[in-house]
Design a protein around this motif. Structure first.
Motif, mmCIF file in Angstrom:
data_model
loop_
_atom_site.group_PDB
_atom_site.id
_atom_site.type_symbol
_atom_site.label_atom_id
_atom_site.label_comp_id
_atom_site.label_asym_id
_atom_site.label_seq_id
_atom_site.Cartn_x
_atom_site.Cartn_y
_atom_site.Cartn_z
ATOM 1 N N LEU A 224 26.774 -18.368 -4.738
ATOM 2 C CA LEU A 224 26.087 -18.985 -5.824
ATOM 3 C C LEU A 224 25.008 -18.118 -6.270
ATOM 4 O O LEU A 224 24.328 -18.344 -7.491
ATOM 5 C CB LEU A 224 25.877 -20.202 -5.750
ATOM 6 C CG LEU A 224 26.901 -21.270 -5.326
ATOM 7 C CD1 LEU A 224 26.596 -22.639 -4.993
ATOM 8 C CD2 LEU A 224 27.914 -21.138 -6.405
ATOM 9 N N GLY A 225 24.313 -17.344 -5.495
ATOM 10 C CA GLY A 225 23.083 -16.364 -5.652
ATOM 11 C C GLY A 225 22.896 -15.693 -4.767
ATOM 12 O O GLY A 225 23.776 -15.510 -3.662
ATOM 13 N N LYS A 226 22.114 -14.353 -4.906
ATOM 14 C CA LYS A 226 21.944 -13.259 -4.174
ATOM 15 C C LYS A 226 20.760 -12.735 -4.311
ATOM 16 O O LYS A 226 20.134 -12.421 -5.467
ATOM 17 C CB LYS A 226 23.198 -12.265 -4.272
ATOM 18 C CG LYS A 226 23.163 -11.131 -3.508
ATOM 19 C CD LYS A 226 24.434 -10.317 -3.548
ATOM 20 C CE LYS A 226 24.469 -9.067 -2.725
ATOM 21 N NZ LYS A 226 24.347 -9.378 -1.357
ATOM 22 N N PHE A 227 20.127 -12.334 -3.146
ATOM 23 C CA PHE A 227 18.928 -11.834 -3.039
ATOM 24 C C PHE A 227 19.276 -10.240 -2.523
ATOM 25 O O PHE A 227 19.830 -10.226 -1.555
ATOM 26 C CB PHE A 227 17.886 -11.989 -2.260
ATOM 27 C CG PHE A 227 16.644 -11.483 -1.668
ATOM 28 C CD1 PHE A 227 15.549 -11.107 -2.698
ATOM 29 C CD2 PHE A 227 16.529 -10.948 -0.293
ATOM 30 C CE1 PHE A 227 14.663 -10.428 -2.488
ATOM 31 C CE2 PHE A 227 15.457 -9.970 -0.284
ATOM 32 C CZ PHE A 227 14.606 -9.815 -1.218
ATOM 33 N N MET B 244 30.783 -7.278 -8.992
ATOM 34 C CA MET B 244 29.545 -6.754 -9.399
ATOM 35 C C MET B 244 28.392 -7.618 -8.717
ATOM 36 O O MET B 244 27.438 -7.446 -8.305
ATOM 37 C CB MET B 244 29.525 -7.022 -11.042
ATOM 38 C CG MET B 244 30.076 -5.873 -11.833
ATOM 39 S SD MET B 244 29.942 -6.420 -13.634
ATOM 40 C CE MET B 244 29.411 -8.008 -13.917
ATOM 41 N N ALA B 245 28.794 -9.074 -8.762
ATOM 42 C CA ALA B 245 28.093 -9.983 -8.034
ATOM 43 C C ALA B 245 27.390 -9.685 -6.728
ATOM 44 O O ALA B 245 26.297 -9.943 -6.359
ATOM 45 C CB ALA B 245 28.352 -11.483 -8.364
ATOM 46 N N LEU B 246 28.513 -9.369 -6.018
ATOM 47 C CA LEU B 246 28.282 -8.922 -4.414
ATOM 48 C C LEU B 246 27.550 -7.849 -4.320
ATOM 49 O O LEU B 246 26.792 -7.590 -3.515
ATOM 50 C CB LEU B 246 29.472 -8.857 -4.143
ATOM 51 C CG LEU B 246 30.419 -9.989 -3.617
ATOM 52 C CD1 LEU B 246 32.032 -9.719 -3.254
ATOM 53 C CD2 LEU B 246 29.747 -11.204 -2.817
ATOM 54 N N SER B 247 27.412 -6.876 -5.610
ATOM 55 C CA SER B 247 26.465 -5.829 -5.388
ATOM 56 C C SER B 247 25.136 -5.997 -5.967
ATOM 57 O O SER B 247 24.198 -5.051 -6.042
ATOM 58 C CB SER B 247 27.340 -4.728 -6.133
ATOM 59 O OG SER B 247 28.497 -4.333 -5.626
ATOM 60 N N GLY B 248 25.027 -7.254 -6.466
ATOM 61 C CA GLY B 248 23.594 -7.629 -6.999
ATOM 62 C C GLY B 248 23.361 -7.446 -8.467
ATOM 63 O O GLY B 248 22.447 -7.478 -8.735
ATOM 64 N N TYR B 249 24.648 -7.177 -9.362
ATOM 65 C CA TYR B 249 24.442 -6.963 -10.819
ATOM 66 C C TYR B 249 25.104 -7.890 -11.519
ATOM 67 O O TYR B 249 26.155 -8.495 -11.313
ATOM 68 C CB TYR B 249 25.258 -5.515 -10.973
ATOM 69 C CG TYR B 249 24.411 -4.430 -10.176
ATOM 70 C CD1 TYR B 249 23.236 -3.898 -10.718
ATOM 71 C CD2 TYR B 249 24.780 -3.884 -9.247
ATOM 72 C CE1 TYR B 249 22.404 -3.059 -9.884
ATOM 73 C CE2 TYR B 249 24.222 -2.829 -8.385
ATOM 74 C CZ TYR B 249 22.920 -2.312 -9.061
ATOM 75 O OH TYR B 249 22.218 -1.374 -8.333
#
Length: 158
Positions: A111-114, A1-6
């Motif tokens: 650790l973060g994603k834009f 999910m995080a890699l898809s930005g959610y």
């Protein structure tokens, strides 16, 4: 999910359970789902016991919160909400149309994603990570970002 930005993603039925529906023309993304089964095992003392055993994985398609509409979800941990609201330059991010989300960044990965569609996801409570993602957002607004994903040019700027 995080890699898809959610920070939150669920399947159709899971969204219906919380009175939300997937917006038309939204495309889901795959996640891995563990496959478990109950087995009977013999203990050292000769007794039998039921255990849950992981025997593989399958994929399923889910949709992020921003891809749905309906009843608002109950707020998450108020401490995290307070931290998000205290971030420097949050008003700038909102003026730029950027939403800020959180996810569990305990596992390996970013650790973060834009995301170019106006989302910043933070996996840690860290001002350096917040600043890093805001620089990506500013660089994108200036039209300097040509590559998607972690590219050395973008990462050097941030």
């Amino acid at each position: 999910m995080a890699l898809s930005g959610y920070a939150d993603a669920r399947g159709f039925r899971q969204w219906k359970q919380v009175e939300r529906t997937v917006k038309k023309s939204e495309r889901g993304f795959p996640i891995l789902v563990p496959l478990r089964k109950r087995v009977t095992v013999e203990e050292d003392n000769g007794e039998t016991a039921q255990r849950s055993v992981l025997y593989g994985f399958k994929h399923t398609i889910v949709f992020g919160l921003e891809q749905t509409e309906g009843k608002p979800l109950p707020p998450a941990d108020p401490r995290i909400h307070e931290w998000i609201e205290s971030l420097p330059l949050l008003d700038v991010a909102r003026h730029w149309g950027i939403t800020v989300e959180v996810y569990s960044g305990r596992s390996t990965g970013p650790l973060g994603k834009f995301r170019f569609d106006g989302h910043i996801a933070l996996g840690v409570e860290n001002l350096a990570t917040w600043s890093h993602e805001m620089v990506h957002a500013a660089d994108h607004r200036l039209g300097h970002v040509k590559e998607r994903g972690q590219h050395w040019r973008s990462e050097i700027v941030a």
